[in-house]
Structures are given as structure tokens and as C-alpha cells.
Design an enzyme around this catalytic site. Structure first.
Site: not given
Length: 416
Positions: A189, A304
Site C-alpha cells: 500500500h 477480507y
């Protein structure tokens, strides 16, 4: 207004205004004529109610254009970004492992360009974006973003400026202009798109550095540059933020997850960004100075593991800035452009973006600041990492693979 403030605040249209505008169509149309959205599969949050009608699931549209593909070069190693040199000079491409390459129009790939800053190339980190100075023909400066090494195991998103030699073989006068704070051992990220604004200021996007502990820092623009949009003067000096004067210099907006796409809408100084959500919740945003975009407190996706993000709320307003558009399930958006060119005249002003998980080139039909339709092009043929416009209006895409490819797209037929 100070020169640094190049952002036009988005005036979000209230739900009632959308309904009034849509009323003539609703009176004339019947459900039989309603166009369905793109079938992306089962959403992660099927009961989400968008903040306004055009915020998600735009009608699927079709251009009736067959794309002709030319593989300019098919031997790249995890390419991340492409920049088009002026006057038919070919292309500059970054490979995530740390290599910068010059590629001619006929596909000849030159040797590694020397002088590239050292990178920590692991997982999502490495050599990332490349953008040319707007007057590159007279001022052969380019800008690079990358995961800069810090200490034994840490890295941080960084921006450097350099001069490209006339023979395209070396970088000279390399200078790091900005580095994310703090560094992290988590190689994920990084965000990392760079944009040169109309007034010459530089924009860099960052990510939240992925972990639950790191992502909380996306709500701390006073001390960190995690999950932010950063603005710098051309010499690299951070701009001030009058909307939030106490935050870290250069920080413009915050509360982002991982911004990997950014572009200025033609004819304006309005900056749009593309942001990876978790499972669902990818966002197309318009950047407001001082704006908080909600991550990791609210999201139109879920974690997730299926658990709620933050408070479990999806709607951002009134506490956070609403995305102009979101996807659920995720397409994993990469870079974006507003199309300007002669080769696809019906696409003028529309957004073209790459999809990684979605493995497609996506076109968004844009009217003003609203997504009116969505089209999927070249689906299922590789992760589209970057999108650019060649100097004749052709579309360039990078396929993120090893080997990866630089591909040129032109219309094989003209729409009727």
C-alpha cells in the site's frame, strides 16, 4: 487565494436534485428499457444504499468499437508506469524491480537507464510511477515515485526529480523531493501516483501501509502521511493547507486506503483519484482540500475476512467526503486518465482506467462530475497496471506480469 490551492471543492448534489434531474427520464422510461450495470458478481454488501443514484452500478454502455492491438514490447518485468516522450521519441517505462527503460516506437528496448534511485523492491514496493515535466522537450525533467529504503528493513513512498539524458540512457541531477513519514517494514500500500498540476505544483498519493495498526494512521494527518494526497511546490517544498493549518505540511486530504490512480479533469484544476477498497469499496474521488475520506472508519466494502470496516457504516456523509463512484465487488483500480485525443472522438472527457483484479480497461462515461455509464474493454486478458494516451490519440496500456507488455490500442472500426 494562494497559488498552492489548486483544488476546486466538489459541491455534492443532494439526493433531491438528482431525482429532479432524473424525473423526465423516469416519466418516459419503463423498466423494460432500463440498462443493467456491468455484471461483476455478487457484491460484498448487497444491501448498501448509495448516497445518490449515480454513485455505483452505472448502466453498462457499449461503444461499438473494435479495438486493434499492437504489442509494442512483450518482454517487460512487472511494468508499473509508462510516460510518452514528445516528438515520436518513444516511451519511458518503469519496472517494479527497479529498472527504468526507454522503448522506441518500433518496440526496441534500450539498456537499463542508469542513475535510478535505489528502491526496496519487495512485494508491492519498488520503482513505481514516472511522469514527464509538461515542457519536457525544452526541460527534460521527469519525476519518479518509488519505495525508498530506510534502515535495514523499512521503506517509504518517495518522490524524486531527475534529468533524462538526450540519448535516453542516464538520469542526471537526481534529487529526492519528498518522503513519506513514518517508514514501515510492511511492503504494501504505497499509493505512489504523481501528477503535475496545471500551475506546476506536484501531487503525490500514498497508501495506508496495509496492516490494521498502520491503517489507523490514515486518520492522523497531523503526524503522518499515510493514506493522504500530498501537494508540493515545483521545488519540492510542501504547500500549506489553509483548511487544516495544523496538519503535516503538504497533506491535502486524508482517510484514503491506497490511491493508485490520479488525474486532473481537462479544463479545470479538479483532481480526481482512484482508491483500492478492501473487499469491495473501490472509490473514485474528487479531492477537497482538508477533506477526510473516511478510511478506516467507513467503507463501501468489508474486510477480507468478511467483518465490518470500522463502524460498519457505508455512507460517508456528513462526516466524511462521499466518493463520486464506488465498486462492489472490487475491480482493484490502477491508474486513470481523462481521454483527450482524435482517435476516439466519442470518448472525449471520459475516464479510462485500468483494473487489476478486473483484468480490463474500463471506460466511465462522464458528464460534469457524474458517472453516467460504465464500459468494460479488453476483459480477461491481463492485469492493466497503467493507462496513457499516445501522441496521436491511441491508448497505451501496461500489463502487469512477468513477462509483461506495453500495448497500443487503436480503433479497428469506426462506430456507426
Amino acid at each position: 487565494m494562494r497559488e498552492a490551492h489548486t483544488y476546486i471543492r466538489c459541491k455534492f448534489i443532494h439526493h433531491e436534485a438528482f431525482m429532479l434531474r432524473a424525473l423526465p427520464f423516469l416519466l418516459l422510461a419503463t423498466p423494460a428499457f432500463a440498462q443493467a450495470p456491468v455484471d461483476d458478481g455478487t457484491p460484498n454488501l448487497p444491501d448498501t444504499v448509495p448516497a445518490f443514484p449515480e454513485q455505483t452500478d452505472a448502466p453498462e454502455v457499449f461503444s461499438d468499437i473494435t479495438l486493434s492491438e499492437e504489442v509494442i514490447v512483450g518482454a517487460l518485468a512487472r511494468p508499473w508506469a509508462v510516460a510518452v516522450l514528445p516528438d515520436g521519441g518513444g516511451y519511458i517505462v518503469t519496472e517494479r524491480g527497479g529498472t527504468l527503460r526507454h522503448i522506441t516506437r518500433d518496440g526496441t528496448m534500450g539498456p537499463e537507464i542508469t542513475g535510478v534511485p535505489g528502491v526496496r523492491a519487495i512485494q508491492q514496493g519498488g520503482l513505481l510511477d514516472v511522469v514527464l515535466h509538461p515542457d519536457f522537450a525544452e526541460n527534460p525533467t521527469l519525476f519518479l515515485t518509488y519505495s525508498a529504503r530506510e534502515g535495514l528493513a523499512s521503506s517509504a513512498t518517495a518522490l524524486a526529480r531527475a534529468m533524462l539524458s538526450e540519448d535516453h540512457t542516464a538520469l542526471d541531477e537526481v534529487e529526492e523531493l519528498w518522503r513519506q513519514t513514518p517508514a514501515s517494514v510492511v511492503p504494501a500500500h504505497f499509493g505512489s501516483r504523481v501528477v503535475v498540476m496545471p500551475n506546476g505544483n506536484l501531487i503525490v498519493t500514498t497508501g495506508d501501509r496495509f496492516t490494521p495498526e498502520n491503517r489507523e494512521l490514515a486518520q492522523d494527518p497531523v503526524n503522518t502521511s499515510y493514506g493522504v494526497v500530498v501537494a508540493l511546490f515545483p521545488d519540492g517544498t510542501p504547500t500549506a493547507n489553509d483548511a487544516m493549518p495544523d496538519i503535516l505540511p503538504g497533506n491535502v486530504s486524508f482517510g484514503h486506503r491506497n490511491i493508485q490512480g490520479a488525474a486532473v479533469q481537462p479544463g479545470t484544476d479538479v483532481l480526481w483519484t482512484l482508491e483500492h477498497g478492501p473487499a469491495g469499496g473501490d472509490e473514485l474521488n474528487i479531492i477537497e482540500e482538508g477533506g477526510n475520506y473516511g478510511w478506516p472508519v467507513v467503507s463501501y466494502g468489508v474486510n477480507y475476512n468478511g467483518s465490518d470496516v470500522g463502524t460498519g457504516d457505508q455512507t460517508h456523509a456528513p462526516d466524511y467526503v462521499e466518493p463520486r463512484y464506488f465498486w462492489d465487488p472490487s475491480i482493484a483500480p490502477s491508474d486513470m486518465i481523462f481521454y483527450e485525443g482524435e482517435m476516439f472522438p466519442d470518448w472525449q472527457g471520459d475516464i479510462l482506467l485500468g483494473a487489476l483484479a478486473g483484468q480490463s480497461l474500463v471506460r466511465l462515461d462522464i458528464e460534469g462530475q457524474t458517472v453516467m455509464g460504465e464500459e468494460r474493454l479488453r476483459t480477461g486478458e491481463g492485469r492493466v497496471r497503467d493507462v496513457a494516451i499516445d501522441d496521436d490519440g491511441a491508448i497505451l496500456i501496461l500489463i502487469d506480469d512477468d513477462p509483461g507488455a506495453l500495448i497500443r490500442l487503436t480503433p479497428a472500426n469506426a462506430p456507426e
